[in-house]
Design a protein around this motif. Sequence first.
Motif, short mmCIF file in Angstrom:
data_model
loop_
_atom_site.label_atom_id
_atom_site.label_comp_id
_atom_site.label_asym_id
_atom_site.label_seq_id
_atom_site.Cartn_x
_atom_site.Cartn_y
_atom_site.Cartn_z
N ASP A 185 34.89 46.07 39.65
CA ASP A 185 35.98 46.17 40.52
C ASP A 185 37.08 45.31 40.06
O ASP A 185 37.28 44.18 40.19
N ALA A 186 37.86 46.35 39.47
CA ALA A 186 39.21 45.65 38.88
C ALA A 186 40.12 45.00 39.80
O ALA A 186 41.20 44.21 39.34
N MET A 187 40.24 45.31 40.89
CA MET A 187 41.05 44.99 42.08
C MET A 187 40.74 43.58 42.99
O MET A 187 41.45 43.06 43.63
N GLY A 188 39.55 43.07 42.70
CA GLY A 188 38.83 42.23 43.40
C GLY A 188 38.96 40.56 43.20
O GLY A 188 38.81 40.40 41.85
N GLY A 189 39.46 39.94 43.93
CA GLY A 189 39.52 38.37 43.41
C GLY A 189 41.07 37.86 43.15
O GLY A 189 41.82 38.87 43.37
N ASP A 190 41.19 36.49 43.35
CA ASP A 190 42.78 36.02 43.10
C ASP A 190 43.15 36.45 41.79
O ASP A 190 44.46 36.41 41.72
N ASN A 191 42.59 36.71 40.89
CA ASN A 191 42.95 36.81 39.54
C ASN A 191 42.94 38.26 38.97
O ASN A 191 42.90 38.50 37.82
N ALA A 192 42.71 39.42 39.92
CA ALA A 192 42.83 40.76 39.57
C ALA A 192 44.39 41.27 39.31
O ALA A 192 44.89 40.68 39.95
N PRO A 193 44.49 42.09 38.61
CA PRO A 193 43.24 42.91 37.52
C PRO A 193 43.11 41.97 36.06
O PRO A 193 42.14 42.11 35.34
N SER A 194 44.08 40.93 35.91
CA SER A 194 44.18 40.54 34.73
C SER A 194 42.77 39.75 34.01
O SER A 194 42.07 40.13 33.14
N GLU A 195 42.33 38.90 34.79
CA GLU A 195 41.29 38.19 34.42
C GLU A 195 39.83 39.18 34.46
O GLU A 195 38.82 38.94 33.47
N ILE A 196 39.92 40.13 35.19
CA ILE A 196 38.78 40.83 35.52
C ILE A 196 38.74 41.87 34.24
O ILE A 196 37.60 42.05 33.68
N VAL A 197 39.73 42.37 33.90
CA VAL A 197 39.89 43.55 32.76
C VAL A 197 39.30 42.53 31.30
O VAL A 197 38.55 43.09 30.55
N LYS A 198 40.10 41.33 31.30
CA LYS A 198 39.76 40.49 30.28
C LYS A 198 38.04 40.61 30.00
O LYS A 198 37.44 40.52 29.01
N GLY A 199 37.69 40.19 31.17
CA GLY A 199 36.12 39.52 31.13
C GLY A 199 35.30 40.74 30.78
O GLY A 199 34.45 40.90 30.34
N ALA A 200 35.85 42.23 31.39
CA ALA A 200 34.93 43.26 31.01
C ALA A 200 35.07 43.59 29.47
O ALA A 200 34.27 44.06 29.10
N VAL A 201 36.42 43.53 29.00
CA VAL A 201 36.72 43.80 27.37
C VAL A 201 35.67 42.80 26.57
O VAL A 201 34.92 43.05 25.64
N GLU A 202 35.53 41.52 27.14
CA GLU A 202 34.60 40.25 26.50
C GLU A 202 33.27 40.75 26.53
O GLU A 202 32.62 40.61 25.51
N ALA A 203 32.97 41.45 27.51
CA ALA A 203 31.50 41.70 27.68
C ALA A 203 31.01 43.10 26.64
O ALA A 203 30.13 43.01 25.91
N VAL A 204 31.88 44.18 27.04
CA VAL A 204 31.35 45.17 26.06
C VAL A 204 31.79 44.77 24.52
O VAL A 204 30.99 45.18 23.65
N ASN A 205 32.58 43.85 24.14
CA ASN A 205 32.57 43.41 22.94
C ASN A 205 31.38 42.41 22.29
O ASN A 205 31.19 42.41 21.40
N GLU A 206 30.69 41.97 23.38
CA GLU A 206 29.81 41.03 22.89
C GLU A 206 28.50 41.81 23.03
O GLU A 206 27.52 41.42 22.17
N ASP A 207 28.34 42.78 23.81
CA ASP A 207 27.00 43.47 23.78
C ASP A 207 27.25 44.89 23.86
O ASP A 207 27.83 45.55 24.85
N ARG A 208 26.49 45.49 22.79
CA ARG A 208 26.77 46.88 22.72
C ARG A 208 26.06 47.73 23.71
O ARG A 208 26.28 48.87 23.82
#
Lengths: 336, 336
Positions: free
Chosen positions: A10-33
């Motif tokens: 959910d890219a729109m949920g939380g106080d820090n959306a969308p920036s921190e959400i998108v960042k976390g998602a990118v970090e996750a895909v970069n960490e695990d294929r």
Amino acid sequence: MAEMVNVAVDAMGGDNAPSEIVKGAVEAVNEDRRIRVFLVGREPAIKEELKKYTYDAAQLEIVHTEEVIETAEPPVMAIRKKKDSSIVKCMNLVKDKECDALVSAGSTGAILVGGQVIVGRIKGVERPPLAPIVPSVKGVSLLLDCGANVDARPSQLVQFAKMGSVYMESVIGIKNPRVGLVNIGAEEEKGNALTKETYPLLQNCPEINFIGNVEARDIPHGAADVLVCEAFVGNVVLKMLEGVSSALVGKIKEGMKSSLRSKIGGILVKPALKKTLKGFSTEEYGGAPLLGLNGLVVKTHGSSKAIEIKNSILQCIAFKEQNINEKIKEKIVLED
Amino acid sequence: MAEMVNVAVDAMGGDNAPSEIVKGAVEAVNEDRRIRVFLVGREPAIKEELKKYTYDAAQLEIVHTEEVIETAEPPVMAIRKKKDSSIVKCMNLVKDKECDALVSAGSTGAILVGGQVIVGRIKGVERPPLAPIVPSVKGVSLLLDCGANVDARPSQLVQFAKMGSVYMESVIGIKNPRVGLVNIGAEEEKGNALTKETYPLLQNCPEINFIGNVEARDIPHGAADVLVCEAFVGNVVLKMLEGVSSALVGKIKEGMKSSLRSKIGGILVKPALKKTLKGFSTEEYGGAPLLGLNGLVVKTHGSSKAIEIKNSILQCIAFKEQNINEKIKEKIVLED
């Protein structure tokens, strides 16, 4: 090769959306294929954020939705009316088996309602508990229920114990996890009507390792791996953990500024202290799963930063690969 | 000149009896000439301890009893059978108006039962709550009920709010104390059946300054002066406060030992830190009064040291001189 784990975020949920959400998602895909993320929300805003990063496009997709459910909205109404909201879309992706799991830092109420109404309960599960991992001085414990179902019944607490045991064993890797009933005294006869009725049921449950009552004082000292309680109590335990930690850390910082001597000392201890306190922060462990649903729903803090989003997404891998829901089905069906 | 305040002190109760109890009693009489203590318990043991100190003999008397109620004993039975125990004798001294108050670090169950059965409730009081003072970063709050009555009713919570307000205003000196209902959300409609029913009752109570729901997270930050809740929840709040503090302080000490740099820093910050943490310790504020009885009953920690016993005895002065029980009677009778 292992199958991909598809996670709706959910890219729109939380106080820090969308920036921190998108960042976390990118970090996750970069960490695990093995991870494939579906970023759900307003496409232009998500695209804008994605420009900042590099990642394998095969692992990340945008799913456009127009609406957003706000934290203050009455959840049942919001889920019913805002069909094109990021939360409802995430829920539908899981319901339709396009995704294995969803992660949201949005409205807790909407996530709890949507989880039950859209994703749906595993057959036999009375109520799906919200089960955050909480830190202790010895490691971590799973606290459930922590906000989904106030005024629970004893049979529901027994289900929480079973589901929590599966999760701790298979996702966190704790063999034969110790189950404790949160209570106001150590002896069997202590407590309120709910705990007195629940105690013998847990004691006579062969599928769990019940160790008896656990007093709140011993929770931060790691007295049990799975902490079973009714949601009001669970919420108080979780919030006290957060509140006392933050109040005490604030006080300590203040104390360190009180003299020149302590100021110098404070500078010297800072790195070690920071490391120590990090291990005791509730934000380090990803979000809280809502257990017992036909798919995995993970609720993260409203104040989530990228690190929590990333950890929440990565936690979905073990959940899928360890077949948690199949194991929950077995334990629940065995009983009924 | 003011009248003497007569306090019965259970010399045999708690882990550190009789040495720390006797020490605390002597410190109290030496600190305030208005206090007269009746040390209740085995005379030879008490006399042995008293040899260590100097004090005005007119302020300190021994009342011999032979029996002791152990912490593990079923309380109702213990109160009924052990008529010559230190707790029962203390209770009778208050009941017979020979003492204004009693202080005990003994069995919580026996004190709660004895308070109701022997000392007796003020007419109109449904249930007497155990009301400890808890520290916050801003000062202190009164938390009630904290263990006396699980599964309470809304009308009882309203009485807790009234009695707590009287205590905070007259004993602690906080004008128009802010009353908060411990809940799992800030909005009126949040919570379980008990809090939802209690909220409007508190809102429509003209004698208190109700500020709404207080989430557990905000308790350590001093969100309200009087915290109203059912006993199970109050016990969890209190024990989490103690447990998280001790766990965190342990972790911090460990962290400070992790490198030479942090060790040196630790030595420098130690005095300031000790002072800071002292203000956040639940033991600094004397015992918890059991409110709404015909006399004052104060329960202190089982692990009480002399300082807590002394503070508990001194707190009885304000309780008597401020006519707390008269004020409670007025507030309760007004309603009924």
